[in-house]
Write an enzyme that holds these catalytic residues in place. Structure first.
Site, PDB file in Angstrom:
ATOM      1  N   ASP A  72      33.284  94.979  10.782  1.00  0.00           N
ATOM      2  CA  ASP A  72      32.464  95.733   9.448  1.00  0.00           C
ATOM      3  C   ASP A  72      31.942  97.018   9.839  1.00  0.00           C
ATOM      4  OD1 ASP A  72      30.570  94.698  11.139  1.00  0.00           O
ATOM      5  OD2 ASP A  72      30.319  92.723   9.906  1.00  0.00           O
ATOM      6  N   ASP A 141      21.919  82.947   7.400  1.00  0.00           N
ATOM      7  CA  ASP A 141      22.271  82.468   6.186  1.00  0.00           C
ATOM      8  C   ASP A 141      23.874  81.755   6.200  1.00  0.00           C
ATOM      9  OD1 ASP A 141      23.610  84.590   6.064  1.00  0.00           O
ATOM     10  OD2 ASP A 141      22.755  85.512   4.004  1.00  0.00           O
ATOM     11  N   HIS A 143      26.300  83.849   6.985  1.00  0.00           N
ATOM     12  CA  HIS A 143      27.260  84.756   6.732  1.00  0.00           C
ATOM     13  C   HIS A 143      28.035  85.064   8.014  1.00  0.00           C
ATOM     14  CE1 HIS A 143      24.445  87.933   7.750  1.00  0.00           C
ATOM     15  NE2 HIS A 143      25.383  88.338   8.429  1.00  0.00           N
ATOM     16  N   GLU A 148      28.812  87.397   2.728  1.00  0.00           N
ATOM     17  CA  GLU A 148      27.589  86.715   2.468  1.00  0.00           C
ATOM     18  C   GLU A 148      27.807  85.740   1.656  1.00  0.00           C
ATOM     19  OE1 GLU A 148      24.950  88.095   3.743  1.00  0.00           O
ATOM     20  OE2 GLU A 148      24.579  90.094   3.289  1.00  0.00           O
TER      21      GLU A 148
END
EC number: 3.5.99.6
Length: 266
Positions: A72, A141, A143, A148
């Site tokens: 990313d 979370d 991801h 996400e």
């Protein structure tokens, strides 16, 4: 799925680095047949990069015939910015090993046409056939890369809006100010990751314990994108002791016994 239960972050980094080196050396890459390696950024892989550099300097591995694709990149952050993933990768890894510049692939978060950049990246990955080993981390979370919660499990390289939780987590790299963290990022998709021959996720710290539990003991759920790896034929979770705190005792015991021979000499 394999789970490698280790004691601390240093052991996670060392095990991951040794696994990458073993995979590269067993592959015996050449210029015509390079080893394709997917790489992450952030705090979690830092130990792995340190060990990879040390093993390279010791003559145990060469990256001359390795092609890399990063997961990313932030949108709108100049590549020379100290917190761009371009800068991170060169500072913490690329500048210390013998990988040719032309073998390094990074997303361009400043491309004039973002959609075209994402298509270009995806197509370049496909031009090599597949990524042989993708190393990654996981967010609190769940991801992976910047996929996400609620990301499509069939998604491809694209632009994503970062959650406030992710921006707060990454603010430690921006002087503690979440407002300085870009709101958008380019990321490989969940489907892109699942196409890799092998995926190795590094999980460290108690803050990642719920995500690890969801990945290993939970159901496949797009709200925990890490859970998609239950669908992968060769997924490995390399974790330290604090990150296993939400797993059942019998789960950890099972994998500790199963992997006993593979965690010696750390």
């Amino acid at each position: 799925m394999r789970l490698i239960p280790l004691r601390n972050t240093a052991e996670v980094g060392k095990w991951a680095a040794r696994h990458i080196v073993n995979r590269i050396n067993a592959f015996k890459p050449t210029a015509e047949r390079p080893f394709i390696l997917g790489l992450p950024t952030g705090g979690t892989p830092m130990e792995a990069y340190k060990y990879l550099i040390a093993m390279h300097k010791a003559g145990e591995v060469s990256f001359k015939h390795v092609v890399t694709f990063n997961m990313d990149e932030y949108v709108g952050l100049p590549k020379e910015h100290p917190e761009s993933y371009y800068t991170f990768m060169h500072t913490n890894f690329f500048d210390h090993v013998d990988i040719p510049a032309e073998n390094i692939n990074l997303l361009n978060g400043n491309a004039a046409d973002i959609d075209a950049e994402c298509r270009r990246y995806e197509e370049k990955i496909k031009s090599y056939g597949k990524i042989h080993l993708f190393m990654g981390g996981v967010g609190v979370d769940g991801h992976i890369a910047f996929n996400e919660p609620a990301s499509s499990l069939a998604s491809r390289t694209r632009i994503k809006t970062l959650t406030q939780e992710t921006r707060i987590a990454n603010s430690r790299f921006f002087g503690g100010d979440a407002n300085l963290v870009p709101k958008y990022a380019l990321t490989v998709g969940v489907g892109t990751l699942l196409d890799a021959e092998e995926v190795m996720i590094l999980v460290t710290g108690h803050g990642k314990a719920q995500a690890l539990q969801a990945a290993v003991e939970g159901s496949i759920n797009h709200m925990w994108t890490i859970s998609c790896l239950q669908l992968h034929a060769k997924a490995i979770m390399v974790c330290d002791e604090p990150s296993t705190m939400e797993l059942k005792v019998k789960t950890v015991k099972y994998f500790r016994e199963l992997e006993a021979e593979n965690v010696k000499d750390l």
